[in-house]
Design a protein around this motif. Sequence first.
Motif, PDB file in Angstrom:
ATOM      1  N   ALA A   1      41.241  48.910  37.971  1.00 30.02           N
ATOM      2  CA  ALA A   1      39.912  49.414  37.594  1.00 30.02           C
ATOM      3  C   ALA A   1      39.040  48.298  37.029  1.00 30.02           C
ATOM      4  N   ALA A   2      39.655  47.322  36.365  1.00 28.76           N
ATOM      5  CA  ALA A   2      38.895  46.203  35.810  1.00 28.76           C
ATOM      6  C   ALA A   2      38.552  45.161  36.875  1.00 28.76           C
ATOM      7  N   VAL A   3      39.512  44.897  37.765  1.00 25.23           N
ATOM      8  CA  VAL A   3      39.319  43.856  38.781  1.00 25.23           C
ATOM      9  C   VAL A   3      38.287  44.265  39.818  1.00 25.23           C
ATOM     10  N   TRP A   4      38.247  45.549  40.180  1.00 23.89           N
ATOM     11  CA  TRP A   4      37.328  46.026  41.221  1.00 23.89           C
ATOM     12  C   TRP A   4      35.877  45.646  40.939  1.00 23.89           C
ATOM     13  N   PRO A   5      35.281  46.037  39.802  1.00 20.59           N
ATOM     14  CA  PRO A   5      33.866  45.687  39.574  1.00 20.59           C
ATOM     15  C   PRO A   5      33.657  44.199  39.325  1.00 20.59           C
ATOM     16  N   LEU A   6      34.652  43.541  38.750  1.00 22.24           N
ATOM     17  CA  LEU A   6      34.506  42.110  38.477  1.00 22.24           C
ATOM     18  C   LEU A   6      34.369  41.296  39.759  1.00 22.24           C
ATOM     19  N   THR A   7      35.051  41.738  40.808  1.00 21.99           N
ATOM     20  CA  THR A   7      35.063  40.988  42.074  1.00 21.99           C
ATOM     21  C   THR A   7      34.122  41.571  43.127  1.00 21.99           C
ATOM     22  N   ALA A   8      33.526  42.722  42.860  1.00 17.48           N
ATOM     23  CA  ALA A   8      32.665  43.395  43.845  1.00 17.48           C
ATOM     24  C   ALA A   8      31.521  42.535  44.370  1.00 17.48           C
ATOM     25  N   PRO A   9      30.902  41.661  43.542  1.00 16.17           N
ATOM     26  CA  PRO A   9      29.785  40.841  44.064  1.00 16.17           C
ATOM     27  C   PRO A   9      30.172  39.822  45.120  1.00 16.17           C
ATOM     28  N   ILE A  10      31.470  39.528  45.274  1.00 12.75           N
ATOM     29  CA  ILE A  10      31.913  38.520  46.252  1.00 12.75           C
ATOM     30  C   ILE A  10      31.737  39.081  47.667  1.00 12.75           C
ATOM     31  N   SER A  11      31.000  38.390  48.499  1.00 14.62           N
ATOM     32  CA  SER A  11      30.702  38.889  49.850  1.00 14.62           C
ATOM     33  C   SER A  11      31.685  38.388  50.912  1.00 14.62           C
ATOM     34  N   ASN A  12      32.230  37.188  50.712  1.00 15.02           N
ATOM     35  CA  ASN A  12      33.179  36.643  51.683  1.00 15.02           C
ATOM     36  C   ASN A  12      34.498  37.401  51.581  1.00 15.02           C
ATOM     37  N   LEU A  13      34.956  37.983  52.683  1.00 15.83           N
ATOM     38  CA  LEU A  13      36.132  38.848  52.655  1.00 15.83           C
ATOM     39  C   LEU A  13      37.408  38.115  52.245  1.00 15.83           C
ATOM     40  N   TRP A  14      37.595  36.901  52.779  1.00 16.00           N
ATOM     41  CA  TRP A  14      38.791  36.143  52.427  1.00 16.00           C
ATOM     42  C   TRP A  14      38.811  35.806  50.937  1.00 16.00           C
ATOM     43  N   LEU A  15      37.659  35.362  50.433  1.00 18.14           N
ATOM     44  CA  LEU A  15      37.568  35.019  49.019  1.00 18.14           C
ATOM     45  C   LEU A  15      37.761  36.263  48.145  1.00 18.14           C
ATOM     46  N   LEU A  16      37.199  37.386  48.600  1.00 20.59           N
ATOM     47  CA  LEU A  16      37.330  38.638  47.860  1.00 20.59           C
ATOM     48  C   LEU A  16      38.793  39.071  47.771  1.00 20.59           C
ATOM     49  N   LEU A  17      39.492  38.992  48.899  1.00 15.58           N
ATOM     50  CA  LEU A  17      40.904  39.387  48.931  1.00 15.58           C
ATOM     51  C   LEU A  17      41.743  38.498  48.015  1.00 15.58           C
ATOM     52  N   ILE A  18      41.541  37.195  48.115  1.00 16.38           N
ATOM     53  CA  ILE A  18      42.325  36.247  47.321  1.00 16.38           C
ATOM     54  C   ILE A  18      42.037  36.415  45.827  1.00 16.38           C
ATOM     55  N   CYS A  19      40.756  36.549  45.488  1.00 18.26           N
ATOM     56  CA  CYS A  19      40.387  36.687  44.077  1.00 18.26           C
ATOM     57  C   CYS A  19      40.956  37.978  43.475  1.00 18.26           C
ATOM     58  N   ARG A  20      40.865  39.059  44.209  1.00 10.68           N
ATOM     59  CA  ARG A  20      41.393  40.324  43.709  1.00 10.68           C
ATOM     60  C   ARG A  20      42.909  40.252  43.513  1.00 10.68           C
ATOM     61  N   PHE A  21      43.584  39.628  44.450  1.00  8.46           N
ATOM     62  CA  PHE A  21      45.044  39.515  44.349  1.00  8.46           C
ATOM     63  C   PHE A  21      45.453  38.665  43.147  1.00  8.46           C
ATOM     64  N   ILE A  22      44.864  37.481  43.027  1.00 10.41           N
ATOM     65  CA  ILE A  22      45.243  36.568  41.952  1.00 10.41           C
ATOM     66  C   ILE A  22      44.871  37.135  40.588  1.00 10.41           C
ATOM     67  N   LEU A  23      43.641  37.648  40.467  1.00  9.02           N
ATOM     68  CA  LEU A  23      43.185  38.164  39.180  1.00  9.02           C
ATOM     69  C   LEU A  23      44.030  39.366  38.732  1.00  9.02           C
ATOM     70  N   ALA A  24      44.318  40.259  39.675  1.00  9.71           N
ATOM     71  CA  ALA A  24      45.127  41.438  39.343  1.00  9.71           C
ATOM     72  C   ALA A  24      46.535  41.029  38.920  1.00  9.71           C
ATOM     73  N   ALA A  25      47.130  40.094  39.642  1.00 12.93           N
ATOM     74  CA  ALA A  25      48.493  39.641  39.317  1.00 12.93           C
ATOM     75  C   ALA A  25      48.542  38.978  37.939  1.00 12.93           C
TER      76      ALA A  25
END
Length: 479
Positions: free
Chosen positions: A427-451
């Motif tokens: 729930a915290a990672v979703w809005p923090l990373t939502a502004p990222i438009s590049n799909l690869w960067l979005l996926l990587i950032c969400r994975f790393i930040l959540a972990a």
Amino acid sequence: METLKEKTAKGLIWGLMNNGSTQILNLIFGIFLGRLLTPSDYGMVGVLTIFTAIAGNLQSSGFTQALTNMKHPESRDYNAVFWFNVIVSISIYTILFFCAPLISLFFHQPALTELSRFVFLSFVISSFGIAHGAYMFKNLMVKENTVTGFAALVTSGIVGVVLAINGQSYWSLAWQQIIYITIINIGRYFYTPWHPTLHIDLRPIKKMLNFSMKILLTSIINTLNSNILVFIFGRLYPIKAVGSFTQANKWNTMAYSFLSGTMAQVAQPVMAQVTGDNERERRVFRKMMRLTAMLSFPAMFGLAMVAEEFILLTIHEQWLSSVPLLRILCIGGAFMPLYTLYQNLMISRGRSDIYLWCTVVQIVIQIAIVVAFAKFDMQAMVWAYTAGNIVFIGIWQYFLNKLTGIRTTEIMRDICPFMISAAAVMAAVWPLTAPISNLWLLLICRFILAAVLYLAIMRLAHAEILNEAIEFVKNRKKR
């Protein structure tokens, strides 16, 4: 001699390697096939799953679990199971061969007649390796299973991709199944010191029958429960829509089975060894429950969070309709590995009757829920089905308490901190990373930040099971 803890840890490590390599290969080949094939192709093979799965249940008949619970199964026991499986599978295939036109008529797909007759060969082939698989399961030969599974996945995956590239559509998926089970059998024959004889004596089956028949009925009902949506969707919706659900269900199953498959390879053999020592059994079960919850909730909630970018980056826009279905299924999928522990404890206790009746009640409730929501759209039916699966864990917990004395409050203390932490992180990672438009960067950032956030919470909370896992890994490195 290795202690039970060391055997369990070794089994879990090899189980993680086995399921990890399995899911990575499934991911790689799934991406290739998802790009090459259409939702309709997946739908064609998907609607046959319930028939092949039930046929597989009938041929194995719960004897793997029965042999595992026996203290010292003999060669004649394995031989009886081998011939029973072969005879039953050939009989079932004969029936399904002549029923194939009726199957194609039910789903309004004439091509299913020829396709089903070919796909159904998979459970005939598998029958020749079930007794060998039971031997490996009984003796915790997880390493050998890992090697065999890896070889089978690589070979069958390559065959499937090559056929798909050459325009074989759904036949590529069918051949993939056949090649996979053939290689699995070859590996089992290679690693297992026991081999069948031509002397057919089915008398040992009698002493296993009472226990194994309950396991058989339970397995069939579990299969119905797992595939009831595909079966109903195949009748109500176009084959393309069924393919979208099949794709979503495939990724969900791949994700949660990584952990539940790992636990299943050690849970029953280990629990069977501590049966009779109530305090030790309680301790072992709760520790497995905490480990499972610690891994399952962040993995499945995380997949739900990144579902859209994952689908778009791997199998592209043609599968975008599977995204909302995948998110719903992942929420329920987080609880599926917990089911594995409950079920294996019941089996290790020899209480296949509880296992059976819990599963019977569950499928009855699930069918009632699905029928009640049939007037709504596909997503509503999947939501209702998922909610029913989550709530029904309470019934399994009731019987766990009766058998072991483990209270619901204890189980809640074991799993809720991990569930709440994982949900809060996503729930915290979703809005923090939502502004990222590049799909690869979005996926990587969400994975790393959540972990990172999840591990930080676990360390700050001094999660005992995490500390034990880290300590075990450190000790192994020292050796």
